[in-house]
Write an enzyme that holds these catalytic residues in place. Structure first.
Site, PDB file in Angstrom:
ATOM      1  N   SER A   1       0.734  -1.463  -0.004  1.00 43.84           N
ATOM      2  CA  SER A   1      -0.102   0.061   0.094  1.00 43.84           C
ATOM      3  C   SER A   1       0.928   1.414   0.143  1.00 43.84           C
ATOM      4  CB  SER A   1      -1.044  -0.151   1.371  1.00 43.84           C
ATOM      5  OG  SER A   1      -1.537   1.306   1.461  1.00 43.84           O
TER       6      SER A   1
ATOM      7  N   TYR B   1      -1.008  -0.337  10.619  1.00 41.76           N
ATOM      8  CA  TYR B   1      -1.066  -0.963   9.447  1.00 41.76           C
ATOM      9  C   TYR B   1      -0.152  -0.397   8.290  1.00 41.76           C
ATOM     10  CZ  TYR B   1      -2.947  -1.589   4.719  1.00 41.76           C
ATOM     11  OH  TYR B   1      -3.180  -1.886   3.257  1.00 41.76           O
TER      12      TYR B   1
HETATM   13  P1  NDP Z   1     -10.592  -7.480   2.108  1.00 36.89           P
HETATM   14  O1  NDP Z   1     -10.719  -7.106   3.535  1.00 36.89           O
HETATM   15  O2  NDP Z   1     -11.773  -7.273   1.009  1.00 36.89           O
HETATM   16  O3  NDP Z   1      -9.810  -8.933   1.585  1.00 36.89           O
HETATM   17  C1  NDP Z   1      -8.794  -9.371   2.400  1.00 36.89           C
HETATM   18  C2  NDP Z   1      -8.626 -10.781   2.192  1.00 36.89           C
HETATM   19  O4  NDP Z   1      -7.551 -11.250   2.874  1.00 36.89           O
HETATM   20  C3  NDP Z   1      -9.834 -11.790   2.662  1.00 36.89           C
HETATM   21  O5  NDP Z   1      -9.984 -12.806   1.622  1.00 36.89           O
HETATM   22  C4  NDP Z   1      -9.271 -12.314   3.903  1.00 36.89           C
HETATM   23  O6  NDP Z   1      -9.891 -13.657   4.193  1.00 36.89           O
HETATM   24  C5  NDP Z   1      -7.943 -12.273   3.743  1.00 36.89           C
HETATM   25  N1  NDP Z   1      -7.154 -12.768   4.841  1.00 36.89           N
HETATM   26  C6  NDP Z   1      -7.063 -11.844   5.836  1.00 36.89           C
HETATM   27  N2  NDP Z   1      -6.335 -12.381   6.906  1.00 36.89           N
HETATM   28  C7  NDP Z   1      -6.001 -13.780   6.320  1.00 36.89           C
HETATM   29  C8  NDP Z   1      -5.194 -14.779   7.070  1.00 36.89           C
HETATM   30  N3  NDP Z   1      -4.923 -14.635   8.041  1.00 36.89           N
HETATM   31  N4  NDP Z   1      -5.095 -15.969   6.006  1.00 36.89           N
HETATM   32  C9  NDP Z   1      -5.819 -15.944   4.749  1.00 36.89           C
HETATM   33  N5  NDP Z   1      -6.304 -14.840   4.267  1.00 36.89           N
HETATM   34  C10 NDP Z   1      -6.756 -13.885   5.274  1.00 36.89           C
HETATM   35  O7  NDP Z   1      -9.331  -6.511   1.770  1.00 36.89           O
HETATM   36  P2  NDP Z   1      -8.815  -5.863  -0.031  1.00 36.89           P
HETATM   37  O8  NDP Z   1      -9.253  -6.807  -0.793  1.00 36.89           O
HETATM   38  O9  NDP Z   1      -9.079  -4.335  -0.218  1.00 36.89           O
HETATM   39  O10 NDP Z   1      -7.214  -5.862   0.337  1.00 36.89           O
HETATM   40  C11 NDP Z   1      -6.445  -7.069  -0.246  1.00 36.89           C
HETATM   41  C12 NDP Z   1      -4.874  -6.356   0.080  1.00 36.89           C
HETATM   42  O11 NDP Z   1      -4.826  -4.946  -0.628  1.00 36.89           O
HETATM   43  C13 NDP Z   1      -4.574  -6.199   1.340  1.00 36.89           C
HETATM   44  O12 NDP Z   1      -3.252  -6.460   1.663  1.00 36.89           O
HETATM   45  C14 NDP Z   1      -4.560  -4.755   1.709  1.00 36.89           C
HETATM   46  O13 NDP Z   1      -3.841  -4.366   2.752  1.00 36.89           O
HETATM   47  C15 NDP Z   1      -4.263  -4.189   0.407  1.00 36.89           C
HETATM   48  N6  NDP Z   1      -4.766  -2.982   0.077  1.00 36.89           N
HETATM   49  C16 NDP Z   1      -5.906  -2.366  -0.003  1.00 36.89           C
HETATM   50  C17 NDP Z   1      -6.384  -1.226  -0.349  1.00 36.89           C
HETATM   51  C18 NDP Z   1      -7.865  -0.864  -0.464  1.00 36.89           C
HETATM   52  O14 NDP Z   1      -8.177   0.334  -0.667  1.00 36.89           O
HETATM   53  N7  NDP Z   1      -8.794  -1.696  -0.425  1.00 36.89           N
HETATM   54  C19 NDP Z   1      -5.545  -0.172  -0.515  1.00 36.89           C
HETATM   55  C20 NDP Z   1      -4.151  -0.588  -0.254  1.00 36.89           C
HETATM   56  C21 NDP Z   1      -3.692  -1.971  -0.202  1.00 36.89           C
HETATM   57  P3  NDP Z   1     -11.363 -13.436   5.048  1.00 36.89           P
HETATM   58  O15 NDP Z   1     -12.572 -13.316   4.122  1.00 36.89           O
HETATM   59  O16 NDP Z   1     -11.501 -14.895   5.526  1.00 36.89           O
HETATM   60  O17 NDP Z   1     -11.200 -12.443   6.083  1.00 36.89           O
END
Ligand code: NDP
Length: 241
Positions: free
Chosen positions: A148, A164
């Site tokens: 990010s 974060y």
């Molecule tokens: P979401 O919360 O929609 O999705 C996060 C995903 O990560 C889910 O599938 C969740 O699973 C999974 N997850 C979390 N913890 C674990 C774990 N311990 N083991 C396996 N899976 C896990 O977030 P985003 O799609 O928005 O984010 C995805 C990535 O993008 C992240 O790394 C975030 O930091 C990054 N990001 C997002 C931004 C945004 O604006 N959305 C901006 C910049 C970076 P479950 O459904 O089981 O919780």
């Protein structure tokens, strides 16, 4: 296993929703076999079904990035199913508990910091190292760490997020170390920023779609052999560290 041997195998962590699902969908549309890494059985099955319904070749891999056992079992599943791994997208990430939409460093609960690091940093190291033997068996392996621009020490964007943002700074730093260590190999490692994307993570209050957020990860996952190594990129190009 001829079916999978003809296609590249791509593992996406946290692929059941949000940006991870969009990355899985995009890589599937490009003809990759997608290994859907997700920790919840029902959410994983549902994502696999949606990907298959869209025409993608997909299978589920039980994967909690915070668990050594789960990650080892995931590597064994991919070894058994495909025998190698061409692409790893370390997408799973959490923001951690916030207070009033922020994480104040002056009152930070160290358990919040530990929890965030365990997923966003240790999780990436855990998964990458477990998958590296499989990646090394591929012709053109690519690793993409979904970071990010909040982790950029130059930009310092967004609210004060004392768990974060540093987790993503450290992820960027570790990406650079992996790239250095693997410089003489065919494994290409980069980090990306998806931009501000409407997902559960942002309460769906953000301007970009998951597909837009996924684009840079897909581009880095499909780099040519002379592509950049150890960088940090978004749709516009290089993101300052
Ligand atoms: P979401 O919360 O929609 O999705 C996060 C995903 O990560 C889910 O599938 C969740 O699973 C999974 N997850 C979390 N913890 C674990 C774990 N311990 N083991 C396996 N899976 C896990 O977030 P985003 O799609 O928005 O984010 C995805 C990535 O993008 C992240 O790394 C975030 O930091 C990054 N990001 C997002 C931004 C945004 O604006 N959305 C901006 C910049 C970076 P479950 O459904 O089981 O919780």
């Amino acid at each position: 296993m001829g079916r999978v041997n003809d296609r590249k195998i791509a593992l996406v962590t946290g692929a059941n929703k949000g940006i991870g699902f969009a990355v899985a969908h995009g890589l599937g549309a490009l003809g990759n076999t997608v290994a859907v890494g997700a920790r919840d059985d029902a959410r994983r099955d549902e994502a696999v079904e949606r990907l298959r319904a869209s025409g993608a070749d997909a299978f589920g891999v039980a994967l909690d990035v915070t668990s050594d056992e789960s990650v080892a079992a995931a590597a064994a599943t991919i070894a058994r199913t495909a025998g190698r791994l061409d692409v790893l997208v370390n997408n799973a990430g959490i923001a951690g508990r916030t207070d009033g939409g922020a994480q104040d460093p002056t009152t930070l609960d160290l358990d919040v910091l530990r929890t965030v690091l365990d997923t966003n940093v240790f999780g990436v190291v855990r998964v990458t190292n477990a998958m590296l033997p499989l990646l090394r068996r591929a012709d053109a392996p690519r690793v993409v760490n979904v970071s990010s621009n909040m982790g950029s020490l130059t930009l310092r964007t967004g609210p004060v997020m004392a768990a974060y943002a540093p987790s993503k700074s450290m992820l960027n730093s570790i990406t650079a170390q992996y790239a250095r260590r693997l410089a003489d190999t065919h494994v290409i490692v980069n980090a990306c920023c998806p931009g501000y994307v409407a997902t559960d993570f942002t309460g769906f209050a953000a301007p970009r779609t998951p597909e837009q957020g996924a684009a840079i990860a897909i581009r880095l996952a499909t780099l040519p052999d002379d592509g950049p190594r150890g960088g940090f990129f978004d749709d516009e190009g290089v993101v300052p560290w």
